[in-house]
Design a protein around this motif. Structure first.
Motif, PDB file in Angstrom:
ATOM      1  N   CYS A  17      -3.818  13.256 -23.746  1.00 34.80           N
ATOM      2  CA  CYS A  17      -5.271  13.406 -23.654  1.00 34.80           C
ATOM      3  C   CYS A  17      -5.924  12.044 -23.491  1.00 34.80           C
ATOM      4  O   CYS A  17      -5.428  11.042 -23.986  1.00 34.80           O
ATOM      5  N   SER A  18      -7.027  12.006 -22.789  1.00 38.77           N
ATOM      6  CA  SER A  18      -7.822  10.789 -22.641  1.00 38.77           C
ATOM      7  C   SER A  18      -9.213  11.073 -23.166  1.00 38.77           C
ATOM      8  O   SER A  18      -9.680  12.207 -23.144  1.00 38.77           O
ATOM      9  N   ARG A  19      -9.864  10.017 -23.603  1.00 45.42           N
ATOM     10  CA  ARG A  19     -11.239  10.127 -24.098  1.00 45.42           C
ATOM     11  C   ARG A  19     -12.073   9.016 -23.484  1.00 45.42           C
ATOM     12  O   ARG A  19     -11.566   7.969 -23.134  1.00 45.42           O
ATOM     13  N   GLY A  20     -13.352   9.271 -23.379  1.00 44.38           N
ATOM     14  CA  GLY A  20     -14.253   8.254 -22.891  1.00 44.38           C
ATOM     15  C   GLY A  20     -15.694   8.681 -23.064  1.00 44.38           C
ATOM     16  O   GLY A  20     -15.984   9.769 -23.573  1.00 44.38           O
ATOM     17  N   SER A  21     -16.579   7.808 -22.650  1.00 40.13           N
ATOM     18  CA  SER A  21     -18.005   8.130 -22.713  1.00 40.13           C
ATOM     19  C   SER A  21     -18.721   7.413 -21.578  1.00 40.13           C
ATOM     20  O   SER A  21     -18.214   6.453 -21.010  1.00 40.13           O
ATOM     21  N   PHE A  22     -19.890   7.926 -21.237  1.00 42.48           N
ATOM     22  CA  PHE A  22     -20.728   7.291 -20.236  1.00 42.48           C
ATOM     23  C   PHE A  22     -22.178   7.647 -20.519  1.00 42.48           C
ATOM     24  O   PHE A  22     -22.470   8.614 -21.211  1.00 42.48           O
ATOM     25  N   ARG A  58     -32.493   7.725 -22.828  1.00 42.11           N
ATOM     26  CA  ARG A  58     -31.053   7.539 -22.674  1.00 42.11           C
ATOM     27  C   ARG A  58     -30.266   8.586 -23.458  1.00 42.11           C
ATOM     28  O   ARG A  58     -30.670   8.991 -24.535  1.00 42.11           O
ATOM     29  N   VAL A  59     -29.151   9.005 -22.892  1.00 46.30           N
ATOM     30  CA  VAL A  59     -28.202   9.889 -23.562  1.00 46.30           C
ATOM     31  C   VAL A  59     -26.792   9.349 -23.311  1.00 46.30           C
ATOM     32  O   VAL A  59     -26.576   8.572 -22.386  1.00 46.30           O
ATOM     33  N   VAL A  60     -25.855   9.773 -24.136  1.00 49.30           N
ATOM     34  CA  VAL A  60     -24.459   9.402 -23.974  1.00 49.30           C
ATOM     35  C   VAL A  60     -23.630  10.680 -23.906  1.00 49.30           C
ATOM     36  O   VAL A  60     -23.802  11.577 -24.729  1.00 49.30           O
ATOM     37  N   PHE A  61     -22.782  10.773 -22.890  1.00 55.58           N
ATOM     38  CA  PHE A  61     -21.838  11.872 -22.749  1.00 55.58           C
ATOM     39  C   PHE A  61     -20.486  11.407 -23.277  1.00 55.58           C
ATOM     40  O   PHE A  61     -20.061  10.285 -23.011  1.00 55.58           O
ATOM     41  N   HIS A  62     -19.802  12.283 -23.999  1.00 62.45           N
ATOM     42  CA  HIS A  62     -18.448  12.021 -24.482  1.00 62.45           C
ATOM     43  C   HIS A  62     -17.532  13.059 -23.845  1.00 62.45           C
ATOM     44  O   HIS A  62     -17.845  14.241 -23.862  1.00 62.45           O
ATOM     45  N   TRP A  63     -16.412  12.608 -23.288  1.00 61.07           N
ATOM     46  CA  TRP A  63     -15.476  13.526 -22.664  1.00 61.07           C
ATOM     47  C   TRP A  63     -14.085  13.347 -23.247  1.00 61.07           C
ATOM     48  O   TRP A  63     -13.719  12.276 -23.701  1.00 61.07           O
ATOM     49  N   THR A  64     -13.359  14.435 -23.249  1.00 57.30           N
ATOM     50  CA  THR A  64     -11.960  14.455 -23.648  1.00 57.30           C
ATOM     51  C   THR A  64     -11.229  15.274 -22.598  1.00 57.30           C
ATOM     52  O   THR A  64     -11.589  16.422 -22.351  1.00 57.30           O
TER      53      THR A  64
END
Length: 188
Positions: A17-22, A58-64
């Motif tokens: 699995c990978s994780r990140g944010s933008f 502003r908002v932050v998205f987190h993905w997995t």
């Protein structure tokens, strides 16, 4: 299972699995542009009243990502406190209709129907799931549900489709309340 096997299994699961944010920016297109009358922008309505202030938050998205790196979970929390979460999926050339039926049906159903929604430009309407797949190949699509009943649909153009969401890109999300979120995310 011995402790050594358990350690390797956990390592394998974490590496799959990978994780990140933008980041992104919320705007409301209903207030983003001055109305036009007689071909000239007035900066307000026909009565001369000033246009409402444009919202820029502003908002932050987190993905997995899942183990296939083409799909996963996406979540965000808006400045007003509403949280959204749902699935994302990268559309590939080898996609089958049954893989994207759910996305297509969610995108072109309530609350996205009617004259309020823009079907041109970046949010065209496609008559079939096949056309939806063809036009969005190499892009990521997402449908998210809010914890207060609102909905969000997103599409992102990838800089490097071979790397998926990890490769960076740009995109836009529409909320069922009319707001939009534009985003740019860098490769990881």
């Amino acid at each position: 299972m011995n402790p050594r096997s358990t350690k390797w299994l956990l390592l394998l699961l974490v590496s799959a699995c990978s994780r990140g944010s933008f980041g992104g920016e919320v705007t409301n297109p209903d207030t983003a542009a001055p109305e036009k009358t007689g071909g000239a922008a007035t900066g307000g309505d026909a009565t001369g009243a000033a246009a409402p202030a444009v919202k820029h938050e502003r908002v932050v998205f987190h993905w997995t990502s899942g183990d296939d790196s083409l799909s996963g979970r996406l979540k965000t929390k808006l400045p007003d406190g509403e949280s959204f979460e749902g699935r994302y999926h990268e559309i590939t050339r080898t996609a089958t209709v049954d893989q994207y039926d759910e996305f297509y049906n969610a995108w072109y159903a309530d609350p996205w129907m009617g004259p309020r929604w823009y079907w041109g430009g970046t949010w065209p309407y496609y008559d079939t799931v096949e056309e939806f797949i063809t036009r969005n190949t190499g892009k990521v699509v997402a449908t998210l549900d809010g914890d207060r009943g609102d909905k969000m649909r997103c599409h992102f153009t990838l800089d490097d489709p071979d790397r998926g969401i990890k490769g960076g890109g740009t995109g836009e999300c529409q909320l069922s309340n009319g707001d939009r979120i534009t985003s740019r995310f860098e490769p990881q």
